[in-house]
Design a protein around this motif. Structure first.
Motif, PDB file in Angstrom:
ATOM      1  N   LEU A  82       0.821  -1.206   0.000  1.00 39.31           N
ATOM      2  CA  LEU A  82       0.000   0.000   0.000  1.00 39.31           C
ATOM      3  C   LEU A  82       0.854   1.256   0.000  1.00 39.31           C
ATOM      4  O   LEU A  82       0.614   2.192  -0.770  1.00 39.31           O
ATOM      5  CB  LEU A  82      -0.906  -0.011   1.227  1.00 39.31           C
ATOM      6  N   TRP A  83       1.869   1.297   0.884  1.00 37.37           N
ATOM      7  CA  TRP A  83       2.682   2.519   0.984  1.00 37.37           C
ATOM      8  C   TRP A  83       4.160   2.239   1.235  1.00 37.37           C
ATOM      9  O   TRP A  83       4.885   3.060   1.770  1.00 37.37           O
ATOM     10  CB  TRP A  83       2.140   3.480   2.029  1.00 37.37           C
ATOM     11  N   GLY A  84       4.616   1.069   0.841  1.00 39.55           N
ATOM     12  CA  GLY A  84       6.052   0.805   0.806  1.00 39.55           C
ATOM     13  C   GLY A  84       6.674   0.333   2.095  1.00 39.55           C
ATOM     14  O   GLY A  84       7.886   0.096   2.144  1.00 39.55           O
ATOM     15  N   ALA A  85       5.885   0.161   3.149  1.00 34.94           N
ATOM     16  CA  ALA A  85       6.432  -0.310   4.418  1.00 34.94           C
ATOM     17  C   ALA A  85       5.334  -1.012   5.206  1.00 34.94           C
ATOM     18  O   ALA A  85       4.184  -0.565   5.226  1.00 34.94           O
ATOM     19  CB  ALA A  85       7.000   0.848   5.234  1.00 34.94           C
ATOM     20  N   GLY A  86       5.705  -2.112   5.834  1.00 33.50           N
ATOM     21  CA  GLY A  86       4.774  -2.818   6.697  1.00 33.50           C
ATOM     22  C   GLY A  86       5.445  -3.072   8.038  1.00 33.50           C
ATOM     23  O   GLY A  86       6.584  -3.495   8.092  1.00 33.50           O
ATOM     24  N   THR A  87       4.742  -2.771   9.117  1.00 33.20           N
ATOM     25  CA  THR A  87       5.315  -2.927  10.449  1.00 33.20           C
ATOM     26  C   THR A  87       4.406  -3.793  11.310  1.00 33.20           C
ATOM     27  O   THR A  87       3.236  -4.030  10.989  1.00 33.20           O
ATOM     28  CB  THR A  87       5.504  -1.557  11.126  1.00 33.20           C
ATOM     29  N   ASP A  88       4.956  -4.240  12.432  1.00 34.85           N
ATOM     30  CA  ASP A  88       4.197  -5.122  13.310  1.00 34.85           C
ATOM     31  C   ASP A  88       2.984  -4.430  13.910  1.00 34.85           C
ATOM     32  O   ASP A  88       1.947  -5.048  14.112  1.00 34.85           O
ATOM     33  CB  ASP A  88       5.099  -5.645  14.433  1.00 34.85           C
ATOM     34  N   ASP A  89       3.107  -3.130  14.222  1.00 41.13           N
ATOM     35  CA  ASP A  89       1.957  -2.438  14.803  1.00 41.13           C
ATOM     36  C   ASP A  89       0.821  -2.318  13.796  1.00 41.13           C
ATOM     37  O   ASP A  89      -0.354  -2.398  14.158  1.00 41.13           O
ATOM     38  CB  ASP A  89       2.365  -1.057  15.322  1.00 41.13           C
ATOM     39  N   MET A  90       1.164  -2.129  12.510  1.00 39.99           N
ATOM     40  CA  MET A  90       0.142  -2.098  11.471  1.00 39.99           C
ATOM     41  C   MET A  90      -0.579  -3.436  11.396  1.00 39.99           C
ATOM     42  O   MET A  90      -1.816  -3.499  11.357  1.00 39.99           O
ATOM     43  CB  MET A  90       0.770  -1.770  10.124  1.00 39.99           C
ATOM     44  N   ALA A  91       0.205  -4.513  11.399  1.00 30.73           N
ATOM     45  CA  ALA A  91      -0.384  -5.850  11.347  1.00 30.73           C
ATOM     46  C   ALA A  91      -1.249  -6.120  12.568  1.00 30.73           C
ATOM     47  O   ALA A  91      -2.339  -6.706  12.470  1.00 30.73           O
ATOM     48  CB  ALA A  91       0.718  -6.900  11.229  1.00 30.73           C
ATOM     49  N   ALA A  92      -0.789  -5.681  13.734  1.00 32.02           N
ATOM     50  CA  ALA A  92      -1.530  -5.940  14.969  1.00 32.02           C
ATOM     51  C   ALA A  92      -2.929  -5.340  14.910  1.00 32.02           C
ATOM     52  O   ALA A  92      -3.892  -5.935  15.421  1.00 32.02           O
ATOM     53  CB  ALA A  92      -0.764  -5.379  16.161  1.00 32.02           C
ATOM     54  N   SER A  93      -3.075  -4.182  14.281  1.00 31.91           N
ATOM     55  CA  SER A  93      -4.391  -3.546  14.205  1.00 31.91           C
ATOM     56  C   SER A  93      -5.373  -4.392  13.398  1.00 31.91           C
ATOM     57  O   SER A  93      -6.577  -4.358  13.660  1.00 31.91           O
ATOM     58  CB  SER A  93      -4.270  -2.143  13.591  1.00 31.91           C
ATOM     59  N   VAL A  94      -4.874  -5.143  12.434  1.00 32.08           N
ATOM     60  CA  VAL A  94      -5.736  -6.017  11.634  1.00 32.08           C
ATOM     61  C   VAL A  94      -6.121  -7.258  12.434  1.00 32.08           C
ATOM     62  O   VAL A  94      -7.280  -7.686  12.437  1.00 32.08           O
ATOM     63  CB  VAL A  94      -5.036  -6.398  10.316  1.00 32.08           C
ATOM     64  N   TYR A  95      -5.161  -7.863  13.120  1.00 33.63           N
ATOM     65  CA  TYR A  95      -5.466  -9.020  13.956  1.00 33.63           C
ATOM     66  C   TYR A  95      -6.432  -8.641  15.080  1.00 33.63           C
ATOM     67  O   TYR A  95      -7.254  -9.461  15.518  1.00 33.63           O
ATOM     68  CB  TYR A  95      -4.182  -9.603  14.543  1.00 33.63           C
ATOM     69  N   ALA A  96      -6.342  -7.399  15.541  1.00 42.51           N
ATOM     70  CA  ALA A  96      -7.232  -6.944  16.607  1.00 42.51           C
ATOM     71  C   ALA A  96      -8.692  -6.978  16.180  1.00 42.51           C
ATOM     72  O   ALA A  96      -9.591  -7.107  17.031  1.00 42.51           O
ATOM     73  CB  ALA A  96      -6.848  -5.528  17.039  1.00 42.51           C
ATOM     74  N   GLU A  97      -8.964  -6.879  14.889  1.00 40.51           N
ATOM     75  CA  GLU A  97     -10.340  -6.895  14.408  1.00 40.51           C
ATOM     76  C   GLU A  97     -11.022  -8.219  14.732  1.00 40.51           C
ATOM     77  O   GLU A  97     -12.161  -8.251  15.213  1.00 40.51           O
ATOM     78  CB  GLU A  97     -10.365  -6.621  12.905  1.00 40.51           C
ATOM     79  N   PHE A  98     -10.328  -9.323  14.460  1.00 41.50           N
ATOM     80  CA  PHE A  98     -10.894 -10.639  14.777  1.00 41.50           C
ATOM     81  C   PHE A  98     -11.043 -10.794  16.287  1.00 41.50           C
ATOM     82  O   PHE A  98     -12.058 -11.299  16.776  1.00 41.50           O
ATOM     83  CB  PHE A  98      -9.995 -11.736  14.213  1.00 41.50           C
ATOM     84  N   ALA A  99     -10.034 -10.347  17.035  1.00 45.53           N
ATOM     85  CA  ALA A  99     -10.093 -10.439  18.487  1.00 45.53           C
ATOM     86  C   ALA A  99     -11.296  -9.675  19.036  1.00 45.53           C
ATOM     87  O   ALA A  99     -11.977 -10.145  19.966  1.00 45.53           O
ATOM     88  CB  ALA A  99      -8.796  -9.904  19.093  1.00 45.53           C
TER      89      ALA A  99
END
Length: 221
Positions: A82-99
């Motif tokens: 999407l914007w050239g960088a992916g970080t763990d905090d970005m990923a965590a926000s997506v996993y938080a949706e299922f949680a």
């Protein structure tokens, strides 16, 4: 606890569940300290097993792939595309949706319906200008969960949520980095800069409202 013969008793299923919930919530807030996205997946696998939700968790992973929120390089890869960088905090926000949808997410702050609706209503206008982390916290208050460390030199995500599992999480994604120099440790921004707010959307990229800084990072797309 030991029995009459001095043998250790196995922990109960509820004790194991509470432990896994605590680990998931800690890992979502500080994913880098727990091993990043791979560790998040392991924690979610274990929690899904404990709650007999393996099928639902498997369907969620399929859905993430279908929405292009999970690539061969994981959720981090979706942000990188999407914007050239992916970080763990970005990923965590997506996993938080299922949680959140399954009652696993412990919120530090639960937004009222009025607070949530107001936040949705001003998101587009808020993203018309570049905003810092401090400005965003000052405007909207503490998040429901804060993904990432407190250092101003690194990316992080603020997640706002109601207590209703069906309400999409509103995720504010911030960026910062050190300038590319072996001797210069100056950060790009004095404090993290908002790139976009994410909430809902049928496809992964559809759920973002970008700031000028976010649009520039995407190459003006």
């Amino acid at each position: 606890m030991a029995d009459a013969d001095g043998r250790r008793e196995a922990r109960t299923g509820e004790q194991v569940r509470k432990y896994l919930l605590a680990e998931i919530n800690a890992a979502l807030r500080r994913p880098g300290m727990f091993g990043g996205e791979i560790a998040l997946r392991i924690h979610f696998d274990a929690m899904a097993f404990a709650d007999d939700r393996e099928r639902l968790w498997s369907e969620e992973r399929d859905s993430l792939q279908g929405r292009r929120a999970f690539l061969s390089t994981g959720v981090r890869g979706a942000f990188e595309s999407l914007w050239g960088a992916g970080t763990d905090d970005m990923a965590a926000s997506v996993y938080a949706e299922f949680a959140h949808r399954h009652g696993w997410l412990h919120l530090d702050r639960v937004l009222s319906r009025d607070e949530y609706d107001k936040l949705i209503g001003v998101t587009t206008a808020w993203c018309e200008s570049d905003r810092t982390l401090g400005q965003t916290l000052g405007m909207f208050g503490p998040p429901s969960i804060y993904c990432g460390g407190t250092s101003p030199y690194f990316p992080k995500a603020l997640v706002y949520a109601t207590g209703h599992p069906r309400d999409p999480l509103l995720c504010f994604h911030f960026w910062n980095e050190f300038l590319d120099s072996r001797t210069d440790r100056t950060a790009l921004y004095d404090e993290p800069m908002l790139l976009a707010v994410r909430g809902g959307g049928s496809g992964f990229a559809d759920g973002f409202t970008f700031t000028p800084a976010g649009t520039n990072r995407r190459g003006g797309a």
